[in-house]
Each structure stands twice: as C-alpha cells, then as structure tokens.
Design a protein around this motif. Sequence first.
Motif, short mmCIF file in Angstrom:
data_model
loop_
_atom_site.label_atom_id
_atom_site.label_comp_id
_atom_site.label_asym_id
_atom_site.label_seq_id
_atom_site.Cartn_x
_atom_site.Cartn_y
_atom_site.Cartn_z
N TRP B 26 27.61 -10.12 35.51
CA TRP B 26 28.55 -11.14 35.03
C TRP B 26 27.91 -12.53 35.02
O TRP B 26 28.06 -13.30 34.07
CB TRP B 26 29.80 -11.14 35.91
CG TRP B 26 30.90 -11.97 35.34
CD1 TRP B 26 31.27 -13.23 35.74
CD2 TRP B 26 31.79 -11.62 34.27
NE1 TRP B 26 32.32 -13.67 34.98
CE2 TRP B 26 32.66 -12.69 34.07
CE3 TRP B 26 31.91 -10.48 33.45
CZ2 TRP B 26 33.65 -12.68 33.09
CZ3 TRP B 26 32.90 -10.47 32.48
CH2 TRP B 26 33.75 -11.56 32.30
N GLU B 27 27.18 -12.85 36.08
CA GLU B 27 26.60 -14.19 36.18
C GLU B 27 25.41 -14.39 35.24
O GLU B 27 24.92 -15.51 35.10
CB GLU B 27 26.20 -14.51 37.62
CG GLU B 27 25.02 -13.71 38.12
CD GLU B 27 24.48 -14.23 39.46
OE1 GLU B 27 25.21 -14.94 40.16
OE2 GLU B 27 23.33 -13.90 39.78
N VAL B 29 25.53 -13.70 32.00
CA VAL B 29 26.01 -13.79 30.62
C VAL B 29 26.66 -15.14 30.38
O VAL B 29 27.34 -15.67 31.25
CB VAL B 29 27.02 -12.65 30.35
CG1 VAL B 29 27.58 -12.74 28.95
CG2 VAL B 29 26.34 -11.30 30.56
N ASP B 30 26.45 -15.70 29.20
CA ASP B 30 27.03 -17.01 28.90
C ASP B 30 28.24 -16.86 27.99
O ASP B 30 28.69 -15.75 27.70
CB ASP B 30 25.97 -17.92 28.28
CG ASP B 30 25.48 -17.41 26.93
OD1 ASP B 30 26.14 -16.59 26.29
OD2 ASP B 30 24.39 -17.85 26.52
N LEU B 31 28.78 -17.99 27.55
CA LEU B 31 30.01 -17.91 26.78
C LEU B 31 29.78 -17.40 25.36
O LEU B 31 30.75 -17.11 24.64
CB LEU B 31 30.79 -19.22 26.83
CG LEU B 31 30.18 -20.52 26.32
CD1 LEU B 31 30.18 -20.58 24.81
CD2 LEU B 31 31.00 -21.67 26.86
N ALA B 32 28.53 -17.28 24.96
CA ALA B 32 28.25 -16.62 23.68
C ALA B 32 28.28 -15.10 23.85
O ALA B 32 28.11 -14.37 22.88
CB ALA B 32 26.89 -17.07 23.14
N GLY B 33 28.49 -14.64 25.09
CA GLY B 33 28.60 -13.20 25.33
C GLY B 33 27.26 -12.50 25.47
O GLY B 33 27.20 -11.27 25.51
N ARG B 36 22.06 -15.21 29.20
CA ARG B 36 21.50 -16.54 28.98
C ARG B 36 19.99 -16.54 29.22
O ARG B 36 19.49 -15.77 30.04
CB ARG B 36 22.21 -17.58 29.83
CG ARG B 36 22.24 -17.31 31.30
CD ARG B 36 23.11 -18.34 32.04
NE ARG B 36 23.39 -17.88 33.38
CZ ARG B 36 22.56 -17.98 34.43
NH1 ARG B 36 21.41 -18.59 34.30
NH2 ARG B 36 22.89 -17.50 35.60
N TYR B 37 19.30 -17.43 28.55
CA TYR B 37 17.84 -17.43 28.59
C TYR B 37 17.33 -17.63 30.01
O TYR B 37 16.24 -17.18 30.36
CB TYR B 37 17.30 -18.52 27.66
CG TYR B 37 17.27 -19.92 28.24
CD1 TYR B 37 18.43 -20.62 28.49
CD2 TYR B 37 16.07 -20.53 28.55
CE1 TYR B 37 18.40 -21.89 29.04
CE2 TYR B 37 16.03 -21.81 29.10
CZ TYR B 37 17.21 -22.48 29.34
OH TYR B 37 17.17 -23.72 29.89
N SER B 38 18.12 -18.32 30.84
CA SER B 38 17.67 -18.64 32.19
C SER B 38 17.93 -17.51 33.18
O SER B 38 17.56 -17.61 34.34
CB SER B 38 18.36 -19.93 32.67
OG SER B 38 19.77 -19.84 32.53
N PHE B 85 26.47 -8.05 28.19
CA PHE B 85 27.03 -7.81 29.51
C PHE B 85 27.07 -6.32 29.84
O PHE B 85 27.48 -5.51 29.00
CB PHE B 85 28.45 -8.38 29.60
CG PHE B 85 29.14 -8.00 30.88
CD1 PHE B 85 28.65 -8.43 32.10
CD2 PHE B 85 30.27 -7.19 30.87
CE1 PHE B 85 29.28 -8.07 33.30
CE2 PHE B 85 30.90 -6.82 32.05
CZ PHE B 85 30.40 -7.26 33.26
#
Lengths: 161, 161, 161, 161
Positions: B26-27, B29-33, B36-38, B85
């Motif tokens: 969960w942590e 994934v970003d709001l684009a679903g 995230r790159y980081s 996700f």
Amino acid sequence: MSHAAATSSEPATPSVPFRVRERVRWEDVDLAGIMRYSAFPRFHDVAEAELFRAAGITALTVLERLGLWLPRRVLHIEYHVPALFDAELEARLWIAAIGGTSLTLNGELWSADGATRHASWYLVLVCVDAKSGAKRPVPDELAGALAPFRWSIEGSAIAEP
Amino acid sequence: MSHAAATSSEPATPSVPFRVRERVRWEDVDLAGIMRYSAFPRFHDVAEAELFRAAGITALTVLERLGLWLPRRVLHIEYHVPALFDAELEARLWIAAIGGTSLTLNGELWSADGATRHASWYLVLVCVDAKSGAKRPVPDELAGALAPFRWSIEGSAIAEP
Amino acid sequence: MSHAAATSSEPATPSVPFRVRERVRWEDVDLAGIMRYSAFPRFHDVAEAELFRAAGITALTVLERLGLWLPRRVLHIEYHVPALFDAELEARLWIAAIGGTSLTLNGELWSADGATRHASWYLVLVCVDAKSGAKRPVPDELAGALAPFRWSIEGSAIAEP
Amino acid sequence: MSHAAATSSEPATPSVPFRVRERVRWEDVDLAGIMRYSAFPRFHDVAEAELFRAAGITALTVLERLGLWLPRRVLHIEYHVPALFDAELEARLWIAAIGGTSLTLNGELWSADGATRHASWYLVLVCVDAKSGAKRPVPDELAGALAPFRWSIEGSAIAEP
C-alpha cells in the motif's frame, strides 16, 4: 511561544501549542488520493524535531551529553478527516506530561487555515540509558528545557506529573 | 544458485541471477495507482539483503568484522512499465563488477510470471573504513563471498524479451 | 466467541491467528540501530494485505465491486522490545471485532522464533462509500469472508509468554 | 552564468536555480548515522512540488485540466558527501531540457550554508495521456510555465529542445 503574563519565575503556560507547517507530499498519499495512515508519524517527527530544537535540544545532544535514548513506548492516533495531496498542514505539538521516566507528547494535525482538524495523537517516550537500555529518570535539564512547551488542550492550569 | 557444470575451481557464472519475490504494498503506490518511482529502492534493498545473506554476509558483519561500510555512490534506475498495487514482483540482482574499492550491483524488477520487465537499475557501492570514511580495497573475503553472484546479462543463455 | 469444536456450519475460530513473516529492512532502522516506531505500520500492512488475500479480498476488489473504502480511524501501537536490523519477525493479525460500520484488527509483532513480543497494536477501519465518503454498514460478503480470521487472545489455547 | 536584465520578451534565464530548504529527518537516517540513499528522492519531491507551485502548476492541475500524467522514466543520483541527521539542506532544482514528450529535471542537494554538495541527480519525466498511458507532446502551457525555471549548470546559453 508568547504568553499573556508571567507573574512568577515558573515557566508560564503558553496560550497556544508549538506549531509547524508541513505539506502533504507525493509519497504521503495513497491510491485513494488521501494521506495514508502510516504517513502521519512523519508529521509528528517534523514537529518533535522542531519543538526540541526550539527547546535547545536535539536527539543527538540528548544521546551524547545525557547518555540517554528516548525510545517510543505508545503511539495512539485518531484520524478525523482525510488530508489531500499538496495540502499545507499545521502540526501542533505539546508536552502533555513529564513522568518519572517518561514524556507524553500530544499533537494535532490541522489544515493551515485552522478550519479542519485532520488528526489527533499522543506519543509516550521513555528515558533509557543509551548503553544498558535501562529506564532512567527524566533529567532536570531535559524537563526544564521542555517545560515551556507544556500545554493543555483545555487551556487550564497544567496538572503536575 | 546451482550451475550445470563447474570444471575448475573458479566459481562458475550462474545461469540465472539471484531472485527474490516481493509484493507492491500500500505504501508503495501513489495516487496515480502505480508504484511511485521512489519505492523502487525498497525492492533493491530486499534483494540486496537476501543476496548478501545467501553469500553469508550481512551489513552488520561487514561493519563489525571487516571494519567497513558500503555507502552508495551512484543509483541509476530506468522505469519501463508501471507496477500496480498488490502485484507480486521478482527482483533479480547480480554483481556486475567488483572494482578496486567498489562494487556494482545490477538489478531488474519483473512481474512474478516473468512476462513484464518493470524496471532496470544499477547501484555502485564503495568500500570505506567505518571509522575514517576513507576508501578501502574490497576485501578478498567479501569479493570471494560475492563471486558466485556475478552474472552478465549478455553472457547468459536466458533470452530476455 | 471462540470454541474448541465447531458443531455447526459457523466458521470455527482458528486456534492461532493469521501469521506472516517479514524482515526488518534497512529503511526500517534508525540511527539508534533499532526499528523506528514509524516503520511498524509497514508490518501491519503486509499482514493485512495477506490476511485479506487469504480471505479472498483485496483492497481493489473491495473498492471496485462493493463501492467501498476502508479508511483507518484509530491506530494504537505499544512498543515492548526493540527489533534489530535484518531480524526475521512474525506479524500475527486477527479480526477482533466487526461492528456496524467498522472493523477492528488486532496485531502482534513477534520474533520469528516466538520468543520475543516486540509490539502489539489495534487498528480500527471504517466502511465508507467510495464516492460520498459516508459511512456504510460492513457488507455481509466482507464480514463473511473475514469471519474465519476472528480470534481472541483470551479465548485461545495458546499460552502467550 | 546568466544575465541581469532581459532585453526581450523571452523569459530570462535565472541567475540561480530554484531552491528549497528541507531538513534531514529521523526517518531519513540509517543505522550508519547518515541519510540513507533511498531518502534522497524525498528531497527531490519537495523541490519539484515547490518548483511546480512557483510555476503555477500542481500535479493535480496537470492531471485534471491537461489530461496528463508525468510518470518518471529515469532517475540517476550521484552521492558525494553523507548528510547527517537534522542537517538543514538546500535542494536546487532546474529544468534542464524540455523534449518532445519529456522533461528533464536536474537537482543538487547542498548544505544550507552552501559549503557542501551532498548529491547531484537528474530525473526524466514523460508526458502521457492520463487514460491511455500513450505518450503526448509536452503542452505549450506546461512548457511555458516551466520556462522560467530552465537553467544550466555550466552557465552557458541553454540549448533549445
């Protein structure tokens, strides 16, 4: 950190808690588009570091000079209203109690405009010897430095520990 | 980490790189679903820790016994296809080079079914003295333990899509 | 709630809670050399995702098919014993309560050998409509899928040290 | 480097790159007592969000109004000097190139006093359609808003895309 009047040598209770601004960053937000529950401690950490800095303390000075660590014993967070990406928030933090071997910090996370309270929390730290891990009394130096940051959400006189 | 035949005392190049499975949490994934790159370094860290464990090394044994740290000097990641996700991924990691005072790790992040390559990266570590921070030669013990995990993407019979 | 034998079609209370293994990774550890307090939710998230998977549910199926989100309302963690880098831990998680519009998950983080309990926590989730954010009753489908994962720390034959 | 006055209607190249201050927080630091390599993207994200805000853009306006996402394609970080807990850093960020369907951001992380350069990096973003994921030309509106943040570390005239 101003106060209306201090009529004795005791530290006056401030009229407002310590406050810092911080934005909801990309890595704080989940795919539901809101700040994930596990990102809130980051806001506490910013507020705690700045409160300690304002008190003249840093984690490393505590460690190195006093020979102490302040590990966390209890974290309790209540999530009231979701916070959105890029929102500017205000973390409010205060010393709620200084016990024999522990400190209790209370915090709230508000929108920067003060209209919305996103979350409330408390965090209990314990003083331990940096080498042995055994509990230690909160040193007078630490308690004294933190005293100006004691506050009560009711605004009433602070109950002594 | 087995190999078809080793006809000398040299460590044989394995036919496949070291592999570990890890899910997109969960942590990550970003709001684009998408992941995230980081969040990708987290997958490297899992793979690196397990590769070092398989080699009989942990960060703390390196530190404590050899008196070394392995700070990172360069990270380069190329993101090919978004990961979603809860997807189960396979991180593939290998020792691409052992230099005088550095190690280069190469990695790829694949879907668990091997159909999609989500990312490729390399990470350069340097050997430094844990106290002084000065560069140190890669110890024979470390180089030897890591030798079975050397691999070359070109030198393999694996056809990459 | 629990019983030694199930004499009906009701799901039997399991004799042990749901368990997953997860290691303390580099990013979980702070400069005191122990897992930082803010890394513990990561272990919950791994356990929750796997419990939901075992129940046949994922966050996205909940979202998409039932039209629900499960935002978190309360997190409470008690930290008992520090966990160290690279330690293999076992997260134990169970459904402690299914309320009208909420779920309460209870968890414990143990060393993989079962000798040390590092932390205990509970997390209250609420069911909300994915579009309006209004509270919704926990759907029967969700409650039914989670029923096999209900457990009570008191009602078990397991002796906790 | 650049010039003090702009004698045409073209956006003047700034004499310094965009800059934001951010501290090394507890969760950024590893057990070696230095900022872990995987914490650096957090500093980029702060700088990127603030640069975009200064340009009148946020991730959500890009998404919602232009129908675009800006996923990352390449991240390259070079770590020069370790950063310590609680240090105040200055992230410097600039638009290094605006290509047909991509943006290249360059950044450097300095100590707040400007004495030490801790890291350098570049990050390539691509413009994609938010629904289909297909590459899209960088819109004039976006390129125009970002133009004032173009900069060149050599101080030479910026090469047009």
